[in-house]
Design a protein around this motif. Structure first.
Motif, PDB file in Angstrom:
ATOM      1  N   VAL A 512       0.811  -1.200   0.000  1.00 13.61           N
ATOM      2  CA  VAL A 512       0.000   0.000   0.000  1.00 13.61           C
ATOM      3  C   VAL A 512       0.859   1.271   0.000  1.00 13.61           C
ATOM      4  CG1 VAL A 512      -1.841   1.248   1.208  1.00 13.61           C
ATOM      5  CG2 VAL A 512      -1.802  -1.255   1.247  1.00 13.61           C
ATOM      6  N   LEU A 513       0.493   2.192  -0.884  1.00 15.70           N
ATOM      7  CA  LEU A 513       1.083   3.528  -0.906  1.00 15.70           C
ATOM      8  C   LEU A 513       0.343   4.436   0.073  1.00 15.70           C
ATOM      9  CD1 LEU A 513       1.092   3.832  -4.787  1.00 15.70           C
ATOM     10  CD2 LEU A 513       3.178   3.694  -3.409  1.00 15.70           C
ATOM     11  N   ARG A 514       0.996   5.504   0.511  1.00 11.45           N
ATOM     12  CA  ARG A 514       0.276   6.498   1.315  1.00 11.45           C
ATOM     13  C   ARG A 514      -0.771   7.194   0.453  1.00 11.45           C
ATOM     14  NH1 ARG A 514       4.490  10.484   4.000  1.00 11.45           N
ATOM     15  NH2 ARG A 514       5.162  10.656   1.830  1.00 11.45           N
ATOM     16  N   TYR A 515      -0.354   7.640  -0.699  1.00  7.59           N
ATOM     17  CA  TYR A 515      -1.200   8.325  -1.667  1.00  7.59           C
ATOM     18  C   TYR A 515      -0.428   8.344  -2.978  1.00  7.59           C
ATOM     19  CZ  TYR A 515       1.904  12.046   0.002  1.00  7.59           C
ATOM     20  OH  TYR A 515       3.003  12.760   0.388  1.00  7.59           O
ATOM     21  N   ARG A 516      -1.080   8.684  -4.029  1.00 12.61           N
ATOM     22  CA  ARG A 516      -0.420   8.760  -5.334  1.00 12.61           C
ATOM     23  C   ARG A 516       0.231  10.127  -5.486  1.00 12.61           C
ATOM     24  NH1 ARG A 516       0.172   3.888  -8.106  1.00 12.61           N
ATOM     25  NH2 ARG A 516      -1.669   2.597  -7.697  1.00 12.61           N
ATOM     26  N   GLU A 530       8.064   7.693  -4.285  1.00 16.00           N
ATOM     27  CA  GLU A 530       8.419   7.050  -3.032  1.00 16.00           C
ATOM     28  C   GLU A 530       7.963   5.605  -3.075  1.00 16.00           C
ATOM     29  OE1 GLU A 530       6.333   9.391  -0.153  1.00 16.00           O
ATOM     30  OE2 GLU A 530       4.466   8.305  -0.408  1.00 16.00           O
ATOM     31  N   GLY A 531       8.401   4.839  -2.100  1.00 12.87           N
ATOM     32  CA  GLY A 531       8.006   3.441  -2.031  1.00 12.87           C
ATOM     33  C   GLY A 531       6.671   3.258  -1.347  1.00 12.87           C
ATOM     34  N   THR A 532       6.287   2.005  -1.191  1.00 13.49           N
ATOM     35  CA  THR A 532       5.073   1.688  -0.443  1.00 13.49           C
ATOM     36  C   THR A 532       5.381   1.761   1.051  1.00 13.49           C
ATOM     37  OG1 THR A 532       5.589  -0.679  -0.514  1.00 13.49           O
ATOM     38  CG2 THR A 532       4.191   0.214  -2.269  1.00 13.49           C
ATOM     39  N   CYS A 536       1.071   1.483   6.256  1.00 16.67           N
ATOM     40  CA  CYS A 536      -0.198   1.507   5.535  1.00 16.67           C
ATOM     41  C   CYS A 536      -0.608   0.098   5.116  1.00 16.67           C
ATOM     42  CB  CYS A 536      -0.097   2.416   4.323  1.00 16.67           C
ATOM     43  SG  CYS A 536       0.234   4.146   4.730  1.00 16.67           S
ATOM     44  N   SER A 537       0.368  -0.710   4.723  1.00 11.37           N
ATOM     45  CA  SER A 537       0.053  -2.091   4.371  1.00 11.37           C
ATOM     46  C   SER A 537      -0.474  -2.850   5.585  1.00 11.37           C
ATOM     47  CB  SER A 537       1.297  -2.778   3.804  1.00 11.37           C
ATOM     48  OG  SER A 537       1.735  -2.139   2.619  1.00 11.37           O
TER      49      SER A 537
END
Length: 608
Positions: A512-516, A530-532, A536-537
């Protein structure tokens, strides 16, 4: 520039600071006497910024582990000629046990090489470079010892063999045979004190063994989690303990600065400070194994650091130095190239001046969680808690920087509104313990207004999901906090739809990403990607488990936890293409998420 993978490092901790040691036996990061002190060794961020290595002279295979129940590191090297074990520890006071772990540490790094089979040669290099590599100190080598002079970081080294002097460094080549032990010790002392002697080489092994017992005694006092994920949770709890500045109860987000969220990017921040959010969530994660004194320490630290108030004239900030410092102004270290050329390298963090409204909810939720263990609240704490709720009621309609500390325009972040709701909800529940400071009716009314506003303006009919900010269409993983904090039931149709929207539209290779960052509405004032996010995951894991999907949650948990390094340590982010760890390391947030996700799965299966 350094190219050592972040995952190659292990962390040592003593309740005041931390060191990072790589798989070759090289200490590439050490700040003394505190997490946020200028680094003595900083090769992590620049090849010439200082290190202390004890490395086999030729080719070798390596395996390593933490001594069970501790943050004492064992690295076993196997060469053509034999096998030897290197044990590394940041010492605690002799005989220290249980909850006292981390009080008054001696600021001493202990290293012992033990021959296990045959014979192994080692190269020892001691290259102190105080102030993040800016200083090449006067180094005096005297027989089996060395001492630095000048500057704010004087230190002394003891060695079992004679050292050679060379260009501001001390070095030696040693051989260890089966049954032999060679002990090294490095001691820091403030410049105004008479420098004490480091531990004698023959006593290093005994001091490491005592530090092992200290860690094990702490874990024995806090080991009450017995679910199927017990070993993983116990390790994460030790990591969180290792990130705690014991003298005040502050918890740092990570022990490092400027490890990037993307290689070569500019999202390089100093995490060696105590965020209200991170520290509160750490306390929540440790609830299953935390004792009352630790909760009292944290509440006392936050109350006093904020000056006992949360109103407009108070000293409440989103973060502090580990000693309660307020001014954490950011600057760049231009002499350092950064990890894999990721510039700038920063010390300090300008987020200390941001408005982030979620902190009220995180603090009050921690207070509520520990209400029984805290006992009768001191009037100062009662007033502080009530002030937090009043501030949430007064300010929830303001825009803010959000929990991701956006450096672009302020927004009406949905997660911030949800946490303001949490603040008011927990204050209402805590009201009987707040004495004459309680304002139950006003808090209840404000809580209902926040709830209604989020349902009306935080929901996107097109996305079929709660979004990043009011009246927007952008997704944000922080909305997964809704079911976790009880804003809506995990089985609510809107929550379930949001969870699926995040799982479908905000993931890379399942993480999961924070946001796009490329979305037009998500400008955070920074270039690059940035990475995932591991946290958030794990939030998605928890949301799935709470919604009655433990098998799906377990599969994702295994995927995320499987990205930890061989010691079980997680950084802030994970590159979804390669699985490489990115960002500051090890990261408290990631291990908080792991603990909570493991507990959510175990509860969903009825085994906790």
């Amino acid at each position: 520039m350094t190219s050592t993978a972040i995952a190659d490092y292990g962390m040592l901790a003593d309740g005041s600071s931390a060191a990072l040691v790589d798989r070759r036996g090289c200490v590439d990061w050490l700040c003394l006497p505190r997490f946020d002190s200028p680094a003595l060794f900083a090769r992590l961020l620049g090849e010439d910024a200082g290190h202390w290595s004890v490395t086999p002279t030729g080719a070798f295979d390596v395996r390593r582990r933490y001594v069970p129940g501790t943050l004492v590191l064992e690295t076993t090297f196997t060469t053509a000629g034999g096998t030897a074990c290197l044990r590394d520890a940041l010492a605690v006071p002799e005989g220290q046990r249980g909850h006292d772990l981390g009080m008054r540490p001696p600021h001493e790094l202990l290293r012992e090489v033990e021959g296990l089979h045959g014979e192994v040669g080692f190269d020892v290099e001691f290259v102190p470079r105080p102030e993040y590599g800016l200083v090449r100190p006067l180094l005096r080598v005297d027989g089996r010892g060395a001492r630095t002079f000048g500057g704010p970081n004087p230190c002394a080294l003891r060695s079992p063999v004679a050292l050679r002097d060379g260009s501001g460094a001390a070095w030696a080549r040693v051989r260890v045979r089966a049954g032999e032990r060679l002990g090294f010790s490095l001691l820091w002392a403030p410049p105004e004190e008479v420098p004490p002697e480091p531990t004698a080489p023959e006593a290093v092994g005994e001091r490491i063994a005592d530090t092992v017992e200290a860690w094990r005694s702490w874990e024995a006092d806090h080991d009450i989690y017995h679910g199927p994920h017990r070993d993983t949770v116990r390790l994460s709890a030790r990591v969180l303990k290792g990130l705690t500045y014991r003298p005040t109860g502050a918890v740092v987000a990570a022990p490092t600065t400027s490890l990037p969220e993307a290689v070569g990017g500019e999202r390089n921040w100093d995490y060696r400070y105590a965020w209200i959010r991170d520290a509160s969530l750490t306390l929540e994660a440790l609830y299953l194994g935390s004792c009352p004194d630790e909760a009292v320490d944290f509440v006392s630290f936050m109350t006093s650091a904020a000056g006992g108030g949360a109103d407009a004239g108070s000293s409440l900030q989103i973060m502090y130095g580990v000693g309660g410092e307020h001014d954490l102004s950011e600057r760049e270290l231009g002499h350092l190239p950064g990890w894999r050329g990721s510039r700038p390298v920063r010390v300090g963090n300008d987020a200390w001046g941001q408005t982030q409204l979620d902190v009220y909810g995180e603090l009050l939720n921690a207070l509520y969680l520990y209400r029984d263990r805290l006992g009768e609240l001191h009037p100062e704490v009662q007033r502080f808690a009530a002030g937090l709720a009043d501030a949430a009621a007064r300010r929830w309609e303001e825009p803010d920087a959000g929990m991701w500390e956006m450096r672009g325009p302020a927004l009406h972040h949905v997660s911030s509104k949800v946490l303001c709701w949490v603040a008011l909800d927990r204050a209402v529940r805590l009201a009987p313990q707040l004495g004459g400071y309680a304002r139950t009716a006003a808090w209840s009314a404000a809580r209902d207004r926040v709830h209604a506003a989020v349902l009306e303006r935080g929901w996107s009919g097109r996305r079929r999901a709660f979004t990043q900010s009011f009246d927007s269409e952008e997704l944000d993983a922080a909305v997964l906090l809704m079911p976790l904090y009880g804003f809506l039931p995990p089985t609510d149709a809107r929550v379930r739809s949001t969870v699926e929207a995040v799982a479908r539209g905000l993931t890379e290779d399942g993480l999961v990403l924070r946001y796009r960052v490329a979305d037009a509405g998500n400008a955070d004032g920074l270039a690059g990607g940035e990475g995932t996010f591991a946290l958030c995951s794990f939030w998605l894991v928890s949301a799935l488990a709470m919604a009655g999907e433990p098998d799906r949650a377990q599969a994702l948990f295994d995927r995320v936890a499987g990205c930890a390094n061989d010691l079980g340590l997680l950084a802030e982010e994970i590159d979804p293409r390669t699985g490489e760890l990115l960002g500051n390391f090890p990261q408290a947030f990631s291990h908080v998420g792991l603990i909570n996700a493991a507990a959510a799965i175990d509860r969903a299966r009825g085994v906790l």
